[in-house]
Each structure stands twice: as structure tokens, then as C-alpha cells.
Scaffold this motif. Sequence first.
Motif, mmCIF file in Angstrom:
data_model
loop_
_atom_site.group_PDB
_atom_site.id
_atom_site.type_symbol
_atom_site.label_atom_id
_atom_site.label_comp_id
_atom_site.label_asym_id
_atom_site.label_seq_id
_atom_site.Cartn_x
_atom_site.Cartn_y
_atom_site.Cartn_z
ATOM 1 N N SER A 197 0.814 -1.218 0.000
ATOM 2 C CA SER A 197 0.000 0.000 0.000
ATOM 3 C C SER A 197 0.850 1.273 0.000
ATOM 4 O O SER A 197 0.316 2.374 -0.013
ATOM 5 C CB SER A 197 -0.953 0.008 1.194
ATOM 6 N N THR A 209 2.489 -2.984 -8.784
ATOM 7 C CA THR A 209 2.374 -4.284 -8.128
ATOM 8 C C THR A 209 3.708 -5.000 -8.254
ATOM 9 O O THR A 209 4.579 -4.601 -9.048
ATOM 10 C CB THR A 209 1.284 -5.139 -8.784
ATOM 11 N N ILE A 227 -6.203 -1.679 -3.653
ATOM 12 C CA ILE A 227 -5.398 -2.896 -3.537
ATOM 13 C C ILE A 227 -6.251 -3.999 -2.930
ATOM 14 O O ILE A 227 -6.800 -3.833 -1.834
ATOM 15 C CB ILE A 227 -4.152 -2.655 -2.652
ATOM 16 N N ASP A 228 -6.354 -5.100 -3.638
ATOM 17 C CA ASP A 228 -7.081 -6.273 -3.141
ATOM 18 C C ASP A 228 -8.473 -5.917 -2.618
ATOM 19 O O ASP A 228 -8.873 -6.330 -1.535
ATOM 20 C CB ASP A 228 -6.271 -6.976 -2.044
ATOM 21 N N GLN A 277 -9.613 -3.071 -1.607
ATOM 22 C CA GLN A 277 -9.672 -2.085 -0.531
ATOM 23 C C GLN A 277 -9.002 -0.785 -0.973
ATOM 24 O O GLN A 277 -7.930 -0.793 -1.582
ATOM 25 C CB GLN A 277 -8.965 -2.630 0.709
#
Length: 169
Positions: free
Chosen positions: A27, A32, A152-153, A155
Motif C-alpha cells: 500500500s 504491483t 489494492i485487493d 480495498q
Amino acid sequence: MKIRALTPADLASYRQLRLESILDSPSSFVPTLEEESAVPEEQMAARLKAGPFQVIYGAFQGEVLVGTVGLVRDSRSKIYHRATVVGVYVTPEARASGAAQGMFEAVIAHARAIPELVQLDLKVNTVNPRARALYAKLGFVSCGIDHRALYIDGQFHDEERMALYLDAA
């Protein structure tokens, strides 16, 4: 702890630490792990060529690279007076060793040596109080929050924008 500007000769250590940083703190970085792993070696080595618009400082414990702080600057005239601090990372083992502060002091000294450069900008994840406290200690002030800056993922993560005014008394 030794702090110095990185060079293309540091590519292997830099690449390894860069990938570790994204894996350890996803984060805190835009790319990535997969995206950064795909960056060609020559492109990553180009990041390590210090010049008027970029430099990356590293912290070394012995011969081991344990941290990085970069400074990038745009050549366009309307924003030529500003630079952005990027790629801030210190390995978990070296945190609280003074590495981050030492690298920041080197980056700030580098920036102060460029007469037309009057402002350093950075973004920090709002859930990273240690980093935010260090930046404030170094004189960075809050300029606002970028809500939902990263996704991210499943969230969202907010980032605080901070600035250091090099021409302030």
C-alpha cells in the motif's frame, strides 16, 4: 550506516530491495510486484543514473542495501521549482536505525543545492504514522488527503500529501 547516491553499479541490490519493498508494503507503492518485476533491467538501471532531474539515495549496513529514498523532478517550466520524493523504504530489520532520516537529510541537502528548487512533495499512506511523524519532524507539512488514492485487493487506501518548502525561513 552509510548513506550515498546509488549508481547503475548498484542495480542488483536496488532491484532486489525494490521488489522486497513492494512485497512488504504494497500500500506504499503504486506498481504491483508483477508490474515491477517486469521492468527491464536497462530501465531500472536508468533510475540509478543521478542527474538534474533524479537521484536515489541508499542506506547501507556494511555492504547490504537496507533503504532507499528517491527524488524526481519534472523538466516542464511551470513545475520546475518542485521535486517529488519517491520510493521510500527501509527494511524491517533496519527500521529505527536512523536510516530513513539519514537518507532524507541527504535528499534534502541535494535538493537545497539546486537553486531553482523550492519545494519537495511526497505522499504517504495515512495508516503509516511512523513515516508521517518522521516527515513532520523533517519539516514537511500536510497539504491534504487524497482519498481512495490506491486500490489494492478490493480495498481503498488514502494518502496524505505533504510538502517541504525549501525557501521558508
